[in-house]
Design a protein around this motif. Sequence first.
Motif, mmCIF file in Angstrom:
data_model
loop_
_atom_site.group_PDB
_atom_site.id
_atom_site.type_symbol
_atom_site.label_atom_id
_atom_site.label_comp_id
_atom_site.label_asym_id
_atom_site.label_seq_id
_atom_site.Cartn_x
_atom_site.Cartn_y
_atom_site.Cartn_z
ATOM 1 N N GLN A 151 15.950 39.593 -14.238
ATOM 2 C CA GLN A 151 14.364 39.779 -15.240
ATOM 3 C C GLN A 151 14.554 39.255 -16.313
ATOM 4 N N HIS A 165 12.842 47.774 -16.611
ATOM 5 C CA HIS A 165 13.085 48.765 -15.220
ATOM 6 C C HIS A 165 13.045 50.907 -15.589
ATOM 7 N N SER A 167 15.202 51.607 -15.245
ATOM 8 C CA SER A 167 16.841 52.482 -14.746
ATOM 9 C C SER A 167 17.493 53.406 -15.993
ATOM 10 N N ARG A 191 8.261 42.810 -17.175
ATOM 11 C CA ARG A 191 8.333 41.156 -17.059
ATOM 12 C C ARG A 191 7.789 40.607 -17.766
ATOM 13 N N GLN A 205 7.118 51.435 -12.117
ATOM 14 C CA GLN A 205 8.058 52.233 -11.491
ATOM 15 C C GLN A 205 8.927 53.432 -10.941
ATOM 16 N N GLU A 207 11.174 56.197 -10.764
ATOM 17 C CA GLU A 207 13.079 56.040 -10.750
ATOM 18 C C GLU A 207 13.291 56.929 -10.467
ATOM 19 N N PHE A 246 22.580 45.509 -6.548
ATOM 20 C CA PHE A 246 22.609 46.226 -8.092
ATOM 21 C C PHE A 246 23.962 45.736 -8.509
ATOM 22 N N PHE A 248 24.688 48.006 -11.303
ATOM 23 C CA PHE A 248 24.663 49.836 -10.930
ATOM 24 C C PHE A 248 24.605 50.493 -10.174
ATOM 25 N N THR A 249 24.833 50.105 -9.132
ATOM 26 C CA THR A 249 25.236 50.129 -7.386
ATOM 27 C C THR A 249 25.772 50.077 -6.793
ATOM 28 N N GLY A 272 14.649 49.259 -3.860
ATOM 29 C CA GLY A 272 16.120 49.137 -4.149
ATOM 30 C C GLY A 272 16.842 50.223 -4.612
ATOM 31 N N CYS A 273 17.971 50.421 -4.098
ATOM 32 C CA CYS A 273 18.219 52.145 -4.207
ATOM 33 C C CYS A 273 20.142 51.266 -4.119
ATOM 34 N N GLY A 274 20.808 52.617 -4.124
ATOM 35 C CA GLY A 274 22.528 52.322 -3.847
ATOM 36 C C GLY A 274 23.118 53.624 -4.646
ATOM 37 N N ALA A 295 20.712 56.607 -6.340
ATOM 38 C CA ALA A 295 19.969 56.024 -7.299
ATOM 39 C C ALA A 295 18.615 55.150 -6.628
ATOM 40 N N PHE A 296 16.992 55.497 -6.932
ATOM 41 C CA PHE A 296 16.344 54.591 -6.510
ATOM 42 C C PHE A 296 15.155 54.242 -7.339
ATOM 43 N N GLY A 297 14.581 53.195 -7.414
ATOM 44 C CA GLY A 297 13.446 52.199 -8.170
ATOM 45 C C GLY A 297 12.349 51.807 -7.357
HETATM 46 N N1 PHE Z 1 15.924 48.737 -11.602
HETATM 47 C C1 PHE Z 1 16.267 48.163 -9.968
HETATM 48 C C2 PHE Z 1 15.397 47.153 -10.125
HETATM 49 O O1 PHE Z 1 13.662 46.819 -11.009
HETATM 50 C C3 PHE Z 1 16.044 48.925 -8.424
HETATM 51 C C4 PHE Z 1 17.184 49.690 -8.243
HETATM 52 C C5 PHE Z 1 16.592 51.168 -9.090
HETATM 53 C C6 PHE Z 1 17.311 50.097 -7.546
HETATM 54 C C7 PHE Z 1 17.786 52.380 -8.847
HETATM 55 C C8 PHE Z 1 18.863 50.892 -7.678
HETATM 56 C C9 PHE Z 1 19.189 51.741 -7.839
HETATM 57 O O2 PHE Z 1 14.812 45.919 -9.618
#
Ligand code: PHE
Length: 327
Positions: A151, A165, A167, A191, A205, A207, A246, A248-249, A272-274, A295-297
Motif C-alpha cells: 500500500q 484502507h 480496515s 494511496r 471501500q 469494510e 493479508f 490481519f487475516t 479481499g477477506c479472511g 472481515a472483508f474489504g
Molecule cells: N484492507 C484490505 C485492502 O485494502 C482488504 C481486506 C479487508 C482484506 C479486510 C481482508 C479483510 O486490500
Amino acid sequence: MKEQIEKVKAQLLQEADAINDAKSMEDFRVRYLGKKGHVTELFRGLGQVEPQQRPEIGKLLNELRSLAEQAIAEKKSRYSAASREDQIDLTLPGRIPRIGRKHPVTLVREEIKTIFERLGFAVADGPEVETDYYNFEALNIPKTHPARDMQDTLYISEELVLRTHTSPVQIRTMLNQKPPVRIIAPGRVYRRDTPDASHSPFFHQVEGLCVDENVTMGDLKAVLSVFAQQLFHKKDLRARFRPSFFPFTEPSAEMDIWWESSRGGRWMELLGCGMVHPNVLEGVGIDPERYSGWAFGMGIDRIALNKYGISDIRTLFDNDMRVLRQF
Ligand code: PHE
C-alpha cells in the motif's frame, strides 16, 4: 397669458385623470414638466409679462406646476410598482429548479449498506487521516513488515497517514464494543497512485467485520455469497474464493465473481477477506480462544464502473455534470 394658463390647466386636469399606467404617467410628465413641456414653456414666457403683472402670473404658474407634480405623485404610488409587474409575463412556463442526483458511487454504497443492514450489520465510521497505529500496527503490520509495500501510503507526518484502507475502523470498533460485533464501514481511502483509467489516488471501500463466538469461514462465505447475489440481483451468481494474503487475516482469500458482459464473461475480483488474525483480536483485548471473526474489504468504485458500464475511473471524480446527470 392668464387665458393660456387656464387652458393648459383644464387640459392638464383632464389628462392627469387619464393616466392609467407607468407609460402614460411618464408621457404626461414630459408633456407638462419636460424641457419643452407646456408648463415649462409658460414659465419661459414670464419674462415678457409686464413687471406689475409678473407676481400674479408667477403665482398662477407655480400653482399650475404644483398641480402637475401632484397629479404625478398621486399616480406614482399606483403605477411605479405596477410598472414592474407589467413586465412579468405570467404566461411563461416556470423555470424548473435543477434537482441534484446521487453520484454512482453513492448509489452503490447505499445499495451495499441496505443489504448488510438487512443482514444485521450496523454502520461504523472512522477518520480519513489516521494514525500509523490504527492503519498498520494494530492490523498486524509492523513498521518493518514488507506488507507495507502493498500500500503506497500518503504520509502526513511520521505518525499520521491518509488511511490506505477502511480496515482501521475494525480496530476502532473492537476497542469500543465487545462481541458480538457486526459492522460495515464505508469510506474514502487514499494511496500514492498516479491517476489513470483504472487508478485514482483516492477511492472508496466498504469494510465488513463480524466477531462472535463460533464464527467460521463458512459464515464468511455464506454471508458474502448472499450479499453478492443481492448486489448484482442474480440468484445464480457464480463466486469463488481464492487463497490470498493479508497480515490481519488468517486464512485470507479474494472473492471473485463471474461477470458477464456483451464481450463475454470473466472473473472479476470483488473483495479481499479472511478470518480475523488472532494477533489483531488480542491487540484489542478480545480473547481469540473464545471469539473468532471474519472481515472483508471491498472497493466500491470498480463495482460502480462495471454496473454502469463506465470504462475510466476518473470519470467518477471529474464532476462533469453531463456525466452525473445520467444517473
Ligand atoms: N484492507 C484490505 C485492502 O485494502 C482488504 C481486506 C479487508 C482484506 C479486510 C481482508 C479483510 O486490500
